[in-house]
Design a protein around this motif. Structure first.
Motif, short mmCIF file in Angstrom:
data_model
loop_
_atom_site.label_atom_id
_atom_site.label_comp_id
_atom_site.label_asym_id
_atom_site.label_seq_id
_atom_site.Cartn_x
_atom_site.Cartn_y
_atom_site.Cartn_z
N ARG A 65 0.82 -1.22 0.00
CA ARG A 65 0.00 0.00 0.00
C ARG A 65 0.85 1.27 0.00
O ARG A 65 0.34 2.36 -0.21
N HIS A 175 6.17 -11.43 6.78
CA HIS A 175 4.74 -11.69 6.53
C HIS A 175 4.45 -13.18 6.70
O HIS A 175 5.29 -14.02 6.40
N GLY A 176 3.25 -13.47 7.17
CA GLY A 176 2.84 -14.87 7.38
C GLY A 176 3.44 -15.39 8.67
O GLY A 176 4.35 -14.78 9.25
N LYS A 179 7.55 -20.51 10.76
CA LYS A 179 7.28 -21.95 10.78
C LYS A 179 8.36 -22.67 11.60
O LYS A 179 9.54 -22.33 11.52
N ARG A 217 5.47 -14.59 -0.64
CA ARG A 217 4.17 -14.57 0.03
C ARG A 217 4.22 -15.20 1.41
O ARG A 217 3.78 -14.65 2.39
N ASN A 218 4.70 -16.46 1.45
CA ASN A 218 4.79 -17.15 2.74
C ASN A 218 5.66 -18.39 2.56
O ASN A 218 6.14 -18.67 1.46
N ILE A 219 5.89 -19.08 3.66
CA ILE A 219 6.69 -20.31 3.60
C ILE A 219 5.94 -21.43 4.31
O ILE A 219 5.01 -21.18 5.09
N ALA A 266 0.28 -18.81 -2.03
CA ALA A 266 0.67 -19.30 -0.69
C ALA A 266 0.99 -20.78 -0.80
O ALA A 266 0.56 -21.45 -1.75
N TYR A 268 1.31 -24.38 1.76
CA TYR A 268 0.95 -24.91 3.07
C TYR A 268 1.54 -26.31 3.23
O TYR A 268 1.74 -27.02 2.25
N PHE A 397 -9.84 -9.63 10.82
CA PHE A 397 -8.80 -10.28 10.02
C PHE A 397 -8.43 -11.66 10.58
O PHE A 397 -8.26 -12.61 9.83
N ARG A 400 -8.77 -16.92 16.62
CA ARG A 400 -7.98 -17.96 17.28
C ARG A 400 -8.79 -18.61 18.40
O ARG A 400 -9.62 -17.97 19.04
N TYR A 489 3.30 -16.55 18.11
CA TYR A 489 3.13 -17.95 17.74
C TYR A 489 3.67 -18.81 18.87
O TYR A 489 4.84 -18.68 19.24
N LYS A 494 1.80 -24.54 17.67
CA LYS A 494 2.17 -24.57 16.25
C LYS A 494 2.66 -25.95 15.84
O LYS A 494 2.26 -26.47 14.80
N SER A 502 -4.12 -20.94 12.93
CA SER A 502 -3.88 -21.11 11.50
C SER A 502 -2.62 -21.97 11.36
O SER A 502 -1.77 -21.97 12.24
FE1 DHE Z 1 -1.37 -11.73 5.46
C1 DHE Z 1 -0.79 -14.73 7.02
C2 DHE Z 1 -2.07 -13.41 2.59
C3 DHE Z 1 -2.28 -8.80 4.00
C4 DHE Z 1 -0.58 -10.06 8.32
N1 DHE Z 1 -1.45 -13.69 4.93
C5 DHE Z 1 -1.12 -14.77 5.71
C6 DHE Z 1 -1.21 -15.96 4.94
C7 DHE Z 1 -1.55 -15.59 3.67
C8 DHE Z 1 -1.71 -14.16 3.68
C9 DHE Z 1 -1.77 -16.50 2.48
C10 DHE Z 1 -0.97 -17.38 5.47
C11 DHE Z 1 0.48 -17.61 5.34
C12 DHE Z 1 1.17 -18.27 6.47
O1 DHE Z 1 0.99 -17.88 7.63
O2 DHE Z 1 1.98 -19.14 6.18
N2 DHE Z 1 -2.11 -11.18 3.64
C13 DHE Z 1 -2.34 -12.04 2.63
C14 DHE Z 1 -2.90 -11.33 1.51
O3 DHE Z 1 -3.20 -11.82 0.39
C15 DHE Z 1 -3.13 -9.94 1.92
C16 DHE Z 1 -4.64 -9.69 2.07
C17 DHE Z 1 -2.61 -8.90 0.91
C18 DHE Z 1 -1.13 -8.84 0.83
O4 DHE Z 1 -0.61 -7.72 0.75
O5 DHE Z 1 -0.44 -9.84 0.87
C19 DHE Z 1 -2.45 -9.94 3.28
N3 DHE Z 1 -1.42 -9.76 6.07
C20 DHE Z 1 -1.82 -8.74 5.31
C21 DHE Z 1 -1.71 -7.49 6.02
O6 DHE Z 1 -1.97 -6.34 5.57
C22 DHE Z 1 -1.30 -7.81 7.40
C23 DHE Z 1 -2.49 -7.50 8.33
C24 DHE Z 1 -0.12 -6.99 7.87
C25 DHE Z 1 1.19 -7.40 7.28
O7 DHE Z 1 2.09 -7.68 8.09
O8 DHE Z 1 1.33 -7.43 6.06
C26 DHE Z 1 -1.06 -9.31 7.29
N4 DHE Z 1 -0.81 -12.28 7.32
C27 DHE Z 1 -0.51 -11.44 8.35
C28 DHE Z 1 -0.12 -12.22 9.50
C29 DHE Z 1 -0.20 -13.56 9.15
C30 DHE Z 1 -0.62 -13.57 7.76
C31 DHE Z 1 0.29 -11.64 10.87
C32 DHE Z 1 0.06 -14.77 10.00
C33 DHE Z 1 -1.20 -15.13 10.69
C34 DHE Z 1 -1.08 -16.25 11.65
O9 DHE Z 1 -1.45 -16.05 12.79
O10 DHE Z 1 -0.65 -17.35 11.29
#
Ligand code: DHE
Length: 503
Positions: A65, A175-176, A179, A217-219, A266, A268, A397, A400, A489, A494, A502
């Protein structure tokens, strides 16, 4: 690197002749040369190629953003708690605007980021010693890893004493969920810039890092703890690393059966199946990737009627519930047959990735918050019917719970009640309590301790806090200062894949 070259205002500068006046106009104003400004002021920290160096990558995909006007604000004012200075005293407003536009423009072509580039970025700092217990006395199963995105740090928290054991810097914008290895000793973090860091919780030291992508994106970690899978948007790939030394094991080009490329939304771990499951953003396929045997790292393609990119798995990993990009439809796919077994529409964009599982009225159900409406949907996992829609104070969002509590906690962080957590009674499916940890400040993301007796809530601000509650009485127990604790976490929850978290 694309350079935006200077262009000149060619509009006539003297127009007043039409009304018989003579106007002396100044020289045409040259637009700032954003490419040159970038080279002078940004390239040293963010890389001449904008892929990041000591500062993060400056690509629109990575900035999220913070593009356009918001990027301009950061360039002008700098960023607190980072080395990013403000440029408002050095650069003219139009130069800042040009730079903001420059970094908000995608690269003309994505540089190669394959096995060679990944390997070249790999750094191992410390070989973990053989140990049969940690170097500290705290219960290693009741530790929390707290990700603090306010100043890009992580804290290891003793879950019994609720005291930090250590705090260390991480890459920019994790992000995510991090693990954990199955024994809970090592934890892996991923940043949106594609860095994967391995940390040894037992010795409280970083093991090493590698850059597996340009925008990740994530791991996920494989069930045997041997492989780390990384989902990338840039380049469009799924990368498999050795969990031991972070060496590349496979770089899988993400394309559908017809060769159309796709971002990987993503990935998993499907623990009972010994596989990874990946969500494709741009093509109607889900991939299952075995982590050993003859077919290791060869995707099994599951065709879907449309791209599905936000997933919830039932506890047995027999089915995946996925929502379409616009959230209008959700589909249930059997992991065994690859066939769609149910389809339904849930209003207001369900956030399936935050879904939790539990038993209600003797039936297995899942509950999910919605990103665009103040609702929780409760769906039966035996026949995929929506058994209840619960109104909340606002869209949230995260959600838990824990096996040992009758309550599930959710936030309203995307709506007017962003400072308030709401508590669902899993027995009655009714909201029974609202808690506002700090009025006016965003409250979000909950984690239970190992026993399910305590609840940790984030005051999602910088500076923010962790506020700890008794899970049965909802009494506040303690506050710990934190820098925007985006997630926390619990090791035990976990590694045991608690139904309340999650995965
Ligand atoms: Fe996330 C987890 C996708 C925006 C904070 N987010 C995840 C996961 C996915 C995902 C697929 C699971 C992955 C994992 O944990 O392995 N997130 C997306 C998006 O597609 C989205 C909407 C847009 C983007 O920009 O990617 C998005 N996410 C955000 C945020 O704006 C958040 C609030 C702030 C940030 O840090 O970017 C955010 N996402 C999180 C967090 C988790 C997460 C803290 C882990 C959650 C958990 O408790 O496991």
């Amino acid at each position: 690197m694309t350079a935006v070259r200077a262009s000149f205002d060619r509009r006539p500068l003297v127009a007043a002749v039409l009304v018989g006046l003579t106007v002396l106009a100044g020289p045409a104003r040259a637009e700032p040369d954003a490419g040159a400004l970038y080279t002078t002021h940004c390239a040293e920290c963010h890389g001449a190629d904008r892929l990041g160096r000591i500062g993060p990558a400056l690509l629109p995909e990575n900035l999220g953003r913070v593009v356009g006007k918001r990027a301009g604000e950061v360039i002008a004012k700098g960023r607190n708690a980072t080395q990013m200075p403000g440029f408002e005293a050095t650069l003219k407003p139009e130069e800042i605007e040009a730079l903001a536009k420059f970094v908000s423009t995608p690269l003309a072509s994505i540089p190669a980021w394959g096995a060679a580039e990944i390997e070249a970025s790999r750094k191992i700092e410390h070989q973990p010693p053989r140990l049969d217990k940690p170097v500290f006395a705290a219960d290693p199963m009741n530790l929390f890893v707290v990700v603090e995105t306010g100043d890009h740090h992580a804290t290891i928290l003793d879950g019994d004493k609720l005291e930090p054991l250590t705090r260390f810097p991480t890459h920019f914008a994790l992000h995510g969920g991090p693990k954990f290895t199955p024994d809970g000793r090592f934890v892996y973090f991923m940043s949106r810039d594609g860095f994967v860091e391995k940390y040894d919780i037992w010795t409280l030291t970083k093991v090493g890092e590698v850059r597996a992508g340009i925008n990740a994106r994530n791991i996920a970690l494989s069930a045997d703890g041997k492989h780390v899978a990384v989902a990338n948007y840039l380049p469009k790939s799924l990368v498999i690393l050795s969990a031991d030394d972070l060496k590349v094991e496979a770089v899988i080009d993400a394309r559908d059966a017809n060769g159309k490329p796709s971002r990987v939304s993503a990935v998993y771990q499907a623990r009972p199946r010994g596989s990874f499951v990946a969500a494709m953003k741009d093509v109607p396929e889900i991939w299952e990737i075995a982590t050993d045997g003859k077919a290791a790292f060869q995707p099994r393609r599951i065709a879907t009627s449309e791209p599905l990119d936000d997933f919830f798995f039932d506890p047995a990993y027999a089915h995946v519930l996925g929502s379409a990009r616009d959230g209008a439809a959700s589909a249930v796919i059997s992991m065994e047959t690859g066939r769609e077994v149910a389809k339904f529409a849930l209003p207001g964009l369900p956030h399936l990735g935050s879904g939790i599982a539990f038993k209600w009225a003797g039936r297995p159900v899942m509950a999910t918050p919605h990103l665009k409406s103040g609702l929780l949907s409760v769906i039966a996992l035996d026949d995929w019917s929506v058994v209840r829609t619960v109104a909340t104070a606002g869209p949230g969002f995260f959600m838990r719970s824990h096996e040992n509590t009758p309550y599930a906690w959710t936030d309203g962080m995307l709506g007017p009640t962003k400072d308030t957590m709401q508590i669902l009674d899993k027995r009655t499916l009714e909201i029974v309590k609202s808690i506002t940890p700090s009025p006016g400040k965003t409250a979000a993301h909950v984690e239970f301790d190992k026993t399910g007796g305590k609840v940790l809530v984030s005051v999602w601000e910088d500076p923010g806090e962790l506020v700890i509650y008794d899970a049965a009485t909802f009494a506040e127990l303690k506050r710990l200062p934190m820098r925007k604790p985006s997630g926390k976490y619990n090791v035990f929850n976990k590694i045991n894949f608690s139904d309340g978290t999650s995965h």
